[in-house]
Design an enzyme around this catalytic site. Structure first.
Site, PDB file in Angstrom:
ATOM      1  N   GLU A  97      20.751  -5.308 -42.985  1.00 28.79           N
ATOM      2  CA  GLU A  97      20.697  -5.999 -41.705  1.00 28.79           C
ATOM      3  C   GLU A  97      19.642  -5.395 -40.781  1.00 28.79           C
ATOM      4  O   GLU A  97      19.400  -4.197 -40.790  1.00 28.79           O
ATOM      5  CB  GLU A  97      22.076  -5.955 -41.042  1.00 28.79           C
ATOM      6  CG  GLU A  97      23.084  -6.763 -41.844  1.00 28.79           C
ATOM      7  CD  GLU A  97      24.451  -6.871 -41.178  1.00 28.79           C
ATOM      8  OE1 GLU A  97      24.975  -7.992 -41.129  1.00 28.79           O
ATOM      9  OE2 GLU A  97      24.983  -5.859 -40.700  1.00 28.79           O
ATOM     10  N   CYS A 110      15.791  -2.930 -34.525  1.00 31.66           N
ATOM     11  CA  CYS A 110      16.522  -1.838 -35.170  1.00 31.66           C
ATOM     12  C   CYS A 110      16.405  -2.049 -36.679  1.00 31.66           C
ATOM     13  O   CYS A 110      16.884  -3.042 -37.221  1.00 31.66           O
ATOM     14  CB  CYS A 110      17.974  -1.878 -34.699  1.00 31.66           C
ATOM     15  SG  CYS A 110      18.968  -0.579 -35.430  1.00 31.66           S
ATOM     16  N   CYS A 117      24.311   4.028 -47.262  1.00 28.64           N
ATOM     17  CA  CYS A 117      23.961   5.381 -46.825  1.00 28.64           C
ATOM     18  C   CYS A 117      24.707   6.381 -47.696  1.00 28.64           C
ATOM     19  O   CYS A 117      25.868   6.177 -48.034  1.00 28.64           O
ATOM     20  CB  CYS A 117      24.347   5.580 -45.358  1.00 28.64           C
ATOM     21  SG  CYS A 117      23.695   7.117 -44.654  1.00 28.64           S
ATOM     22  N   CYS A 121      29.216  10.085 -42.491  1.00 30.86           N
ATOM     23  CA  CYS A 121      29.653  10.279 -41.108  1.00 30.86           C
ATOM     24  C   CYS A 121      30.942   9.476 -40.909  1.00 30.86           C
ATOM     25  O   CYS A 121      30.988   8.283 -41.234  1.00 30.86           O
ATOM     26  CB  CYS A 121      28.568   9.840 -40.132  1.00 30.86           C
ATOM     27  SG  CYS A 121      27.035  10.767 -40.376  1.00 30.86           S
ATOM     28  N   CYS A 124      31.127   5.940 -38.874  1.00 32.12           N
ATOM     29  CA  CYS A 124      30.086   4.932 -39.114  1.00 32.12           C
ATOM     30  C   CYS A 124      30.491   3.982 -40.240  1.00 32.12           C
ATOM     31  O   CYS A 124      30.900   4.425 -41.312  1.00 32.12           O
ATOM     32  CB  CYS A 124      28.778   5.633 -39.472  1.00 32.12           C
ATOM     33  SG  CYS A 124      27.439   4.479 -39.813  1.00 32.12           S
ATOM     34  N   GLY A 166      21.325   3.473 -43.163  1.00 28.15           N
ATOM     35  CA  GLY A 166      20.680   4.522 -43.947  1.00 28.15           C
ATOM     36  C   GLY A 166      20.207   5.703 -43.142  1.00 28.15           C
ATOM     37  O   GLY A 166      20.173   5.687 -41.912  1.00 28.15           O
ATOM     38  N   GLU A 167      19.869   6.778 -43.868  1.00 26.87           N
ATOM     39  CA  GLU A 167      19.320   7.983 -43.252  1.00 26.87           C
ATOM     40  C   GLU A 167      17.814   7.999 -43.551  1.00 26.87           C
ATOM     41  O   GLU A 167      17.408   8.281 -44.685  1.00 26.87           O
ATOM     42  CB  GLU A 167      20.021   9.223 -43.824  1.00 26.87           C
ATOM     43  CG  GLU A 167      19.371  10.555 -43.496  1.00 26.87           C
ATOM     44  CD  GLU A 167      18.995  10.746 -42.027  1.00 26.87           C
ATOM     45  OE1 GLU A 167      19.846  10.590 -41.140  1.00 26.87           O
ATOM     46  OE2 GLU A 167      17.801  11.035 -41.763  1.00 26.87           O
ATOM     47  N   SER A 198      15.643   8.071 -35.964  1.00 29.93           N
ATOM     48  CA  SER A 198      16.914   8.741 -35.678  1.00 29.93           C
ATOM     49  C   SER A 198      17.429   9.381 -36.954  1.00 29.93           C
ATOM     50  O   SER A 198      17.500   8.737 -38.005  1.00 29.93           O
ATOM     51  CB  SER A 198      17.926   7.717 -35.156  1.00 29.93           C
ATOM     52  OG  SER A 198      19.186   8.327 -34.976  1.00 29.93           O
ATOM     53  N   SER A 220      21.229  12.540 -34.092  1.00 24.29           N
ATOM     54  CA  SER A 220      22.641  12.195 -33.933  1.00 24.29           C
ATOM     55  C   SER A 220      23.459  13.471 -33.843  1.00 24.29           C
ATOM     56  O   SER A 220      23.836  14.050 -34.848  1.00 24.29           O
ATOM     57  CB  SER A 220      23.097  11.347 -35.125  1.00 24.29           C
ATOM     58  OG  SER A 220      22.423  10.119 -35.101  1.00 24.29           O
ATOM     59  N   LEU A 221      23.722  13.895 -32.625  1.00 20.43           N
ATOM     60  CA  LEU A 221      24.381  15.191 -32.413  1.00 20.43           C
ATOM     61  C   LEU A 221      25.903  15.044 -32.483  1.00 20.43           C
ATOM     62  O   LEU A 221      26.557  15.640 -33.329  1.00 20.43           O
ATOM     63  CB  LEU A 221      23.926  15.750 -31.054  1.00 20.43           C
ATOM     64  CG  LEU A 221      24.281  17.191 -30.765  1.00 20.43           C
ATOM     65  CD1 LEU A 221      23.658  18.133 -31.772  1.00 20.43           C
ATOM     66  CD2 LEU A 221      23.839  17.570 -29.337  1.00 20.43           C
ATOM     67  N   HIS A 222      26.473  14.299 -31.567  1.00 22.02           N
ATOM     68  CA  HIS A 222      27.886  13.899 -31.575  1.00 22.02           C
ATOM     69  C   HIS A 222      28.920  15.014 -31.374  1.00 22.02           C
ATOM     70  O   HIS A 222      30.100  14.739 -31.181  1.00 22.02           O
ATOM     71  CB  HIS A 222      28.253  13.116 -32.841  1.00 22.02           C
ATOM     72  CG  HIS A 222      27.355  11.946 -33.101  1.00 22.02           C
ATOM     73  ND1 HIS A 222      26.905  11.103 -32.112  1.00 22.02           N
ATOM     74  CD2 HIS A 222      26.790  11.489 -34.254  1.00 22.02           C
ATOM     75  CE1 HIS A 222      26.126  10.167 -32.641  1.00 22.02           C
ATOM     76  NE2 HIS A 222      26.024  10.388 -33.928  1.00 22.02           N
ATOM     77  N   CYS A 340      25.545  -0.524 -32.782  1.00 20.21           N
ATOM     78  CA  CYS A 340      25.352   0.700 -33.564  1.00 20.21           C
ATOM     79  C   CYS A 340      26.533   0.942 -34.484  1.00 20.21           C
ATOM     80  O   CYS A 340      27.681   0.873 -34.049  1.00 20.21           O
ATOM     81  CB  CYS A 340      25.278   1.926 -32.662  1.00 20.21           C
ATOM     82  SG  CYS A 340      24.017   1.834 -31.448  1.00 20.21           S
TER      83      CYS A 340
HETATM   84  N1  SAH Z   1      21.253   7.848 -40.143  1.00 20.64           N
HETATM   85  C1  SAH Z   1      20.591   7.874 -38.885  1.00 20.64           C
HETATM   86  C2  SAH Z   1      20.382   6.500 -38.257  1.00 20.64           C
HETATM   87  C3  SAH Z   1      21.535   5.544 -38.302  1.00 20.64           C
HETATM   88  S1  SAH Z   1      22.591   5.068 -37.056  1.00 20.64           S
HETATM   89  C4  SAH Z   1      21.337   8.762 -37.918  1.00 20.64           C
HETATM   90  O1  SAH Z   1      22.402   9.250 -38.267  1.00 20.64           O
HETATM   91  O2  SAH Z   1      20.822   9.038 -36.844  1.00 20.64           O
HETATM   92  C5  SAH Z   1      22.001   5.096 -35.469  1.00 20.64           C
HETATM   93  C6  SAH Z   1      23.005   5.698 -34.475  1.00 20.64           C
HETATM   94  O3  SAH Z   1      24.254   4.979 -34.399  1.00 20.64           O
HETATM   95  C7  SAH Z   1      23.365   7.124 -34.862  1.00 20.64           C
HETATM   96  O4  SAH Z   1      23.329   7.961 -33.753  1.00 20.64           O
HETATM   97  C8  SAH Z   1      24.771   6.968 -35.356  1.00 20.64           C
HETATM   98  O5  SAH Z   1      25.459   8.189 -35.308  1.00 20.64           O
HETATM   99  C9  SAH Z   1      25.324   5.913 -34.425  1.00 20.64           C
HETATM  100  N2  SAH Z   1      26.565   5.277 -34.890  1.00 20.64           N
HETATM  101  C10 SAH Z   1      27.003   5.148 -36.154  1.00 20.64           C
HETATM  102  N3  SAH Z   1      28.201   4.533 -36.188  1.00 20.64           N
HETATM  103  C11 SAH Z   1      28.529   4.247 -34.914  1.00 20.64           C
HETATM  104  C12 SAH Z   1      29.626   3.577 -34.287  1.00 20.64           C
HETATM  105  N4  SAH Z   1      30.626   3.057 -35.001  1.00 20.64           N
HETATM  106  N5  SAH Z   1      29.617   3.453 -32.957  1.00 20.64           N
HETATM  107  C13 SAH Z   1      28.585   3.928 -32.229  1.00 20.64           C
HETATM  108  N6  SAH Z   1      27.517   4.552 -32.753  1.00 20.64           N
HETATM  109  C14 SAH Z   1      27.487   4.724 -34.079  1.00 20.64           C
END
Ligand code: SAH
Length: 367
Positions: A97, A110, A117, A121, A124, A166-167, A198, A220-222, A340
């Site tokens: 997508e 995007c 992937c 995570c 996700c 994907g990463e 990202s 993507s720190l989180h 996202c």
């Molecule tokens: N693999 C890469 C890019 C993919 S996702 C990465 O990890 O950065 C892009 C962003 O969306 C990332 O910051 C990811 O952590 C975030 N994301 C993934 N699932 C999500 C969700 N369910 N709600 C909000 N953000 C999410």
């Protein structure tokens, strides 16, 4: 792609350097590359016969041996806020997508980098799909090609974020070639500030990116501590925060005005307390950083909930008061599951190989 096309060289796979090498190989001058890039990406012409500044014999050669083959649109969805999502056919049973997000002064695409992937995570939905394969350069730049052609000339794609499925850093060469094309003046000519990659934190590949390709970096720190990040973003077990932040600092050295964007998904009761915010300030001090808070987007089987809007606002103001510019990402395209972490496509999951592939990819980048 038709069977006949499958035997041909798809020119969407080449960035300018690759295209020059291709033309030299077939006995042509390297400058043919820029002519081709202009026809393909600026004029939108895919019929070699119409490329009038090429010799007749070259046009014939290209028609016989080459093609310009982009992914096909399977489904197009339009959200009430103007967001558009395309489900694109890749090969066999694989679909990814791509999402277009219009704003007042810009239009952001995007883009996906892999079918599924290989990382896991826990918040996700792409992760739940498993992993099939890396996308080719043609399939990555092809998303921009298809979307821009579909949008027409009145809606221009001004920004690209590698934030789809994907990463991207686990598909390094193809992603970098595609980003080179996005920024090439003979192709889309996007400025490097408007192309953002990202990553979940594939540290060795982050250093390589800093050396080889000057695009904006988002991480993507989180979580502000390893124990929690190990759970949310399991690649943290291999590349913990200290190593991740060192790689970010190296990237920030590219220019004095550069900042790294840190994405932080807001998960109720998990990472959204005042003390989490304060830890985050401490962690990022001395780093030219911006924070982008992402309200968690739910999906079926999700084990988390989104923090309340009051909590998100409070979290944001603690960070801002602590000196870190912090914004909250507006959720877009919710009614068509285009937000996202909601992109799922269709992944012919190679589950049994899933773990092996992830380990193999990690070994490769560790070399
Ligand atoms: N693999 C890469 C890019 C993919 S996702 C990465 O990890 O950065 C892009 C962003 O969306 C990332 O910051 C990811 O952590 C975030 N994301 C993934 N699932 C999500 C969700 N369910 N709600 C909000 N953000 C999410």
């Amino acid at each position: 792609m038709s069977e006949k096309e499958m035997d041909k060289v798809n020119l969407l796979n080449f960035d300018r350097k690759g295209m020059e090498a291709f033309f030299v190989e077939i006995g042509e001058k390297p400058f043919r590359a820029t002519q081709l890039l202009k026809w393909i990406y600026q004029e939108g012409i895919s019929d070699f016969a119409q490329m009038t500044n090429l010799s007749k014999s070259l046009r014939n050669y290209l028609t016989e041996h080459c093609c310009i083959s982009a992914p096909e649109i399977v489904v197009e969805q339009n959200a009430s806020d103007g967001t558009r999502k395309w489900l694109l056919q890749m090969n066999c049973d694989n679909r990814v997508e791509t999402v277009f997000i219009p704003e007042e002064k810009r239009g952001t695409l995007c883009v996906s980098s892999q079918v599924g992937c290989a990382l896991a995570c826990t918040f996700c939905s792409t992760a739940k799909q498993g992993f099939n394969r890396n996308l080719t350069t043609a399939e990555i730049i092809g998303q921009l090609y298809v979307a821009q052609n579909r949008l027409g000339s009145d809606k221009k794609i001004t920004n690209v974020v590698m934030m789809g499925m994907g990463e991207p850093l686990l598909n390094f060469d193809n992603v970098v070639a595609a980003m080179n094309l996005m920024m090439d003046d003979f192709s889309y000519g996007l400025s490097k500030r408007r192309v953002t990659l990202s990553t979940s934190g594939v540290v060795p590949a982050m250093y390589r990116l800093t050396e080889e390709c000057d695009v904006s970096l988002a991480v993507s720190l989180h979580a502000a501590n390893d124990a929690l990040r190990d759970v949310l973003v399991p690649i943290n077990q291999k590349y913990p925060l200290k190593e991740l932040l060192a790689a970010c600092r190296e990237n920030a050295k590219i220019s004095p005005h550069r900042t790294v964007t840190f994405e932080y998904v807001m998960l109720k009761g998990i990472n959204d307390s005042d003390s989490d915010a304060r830890k985050l300030i401490k962690l990022l001090k001395e780093m030219p950083a911006k924070i982008n808070l992402i309200p968690f987007n739910p999906f079926p089987e999700a084990i988390y909930e989104c923090s309340s809007s009051e909590t998100i606002e409070r979290f944001r103001s603690i960070l801002n008061n602590g000196g870190i510019v912090t914004t909250t990402r507006k959720t877009r395209g919710e009614d068509i599951a285009a937000a996202c972490g909601q992109l799922v496509g269709k992944v012919a999951d190679k589950s049994r190989r899933h773990l092996k592939l992830a380990q193999q990819a990690a070994r490769e980048i560790a070399k």
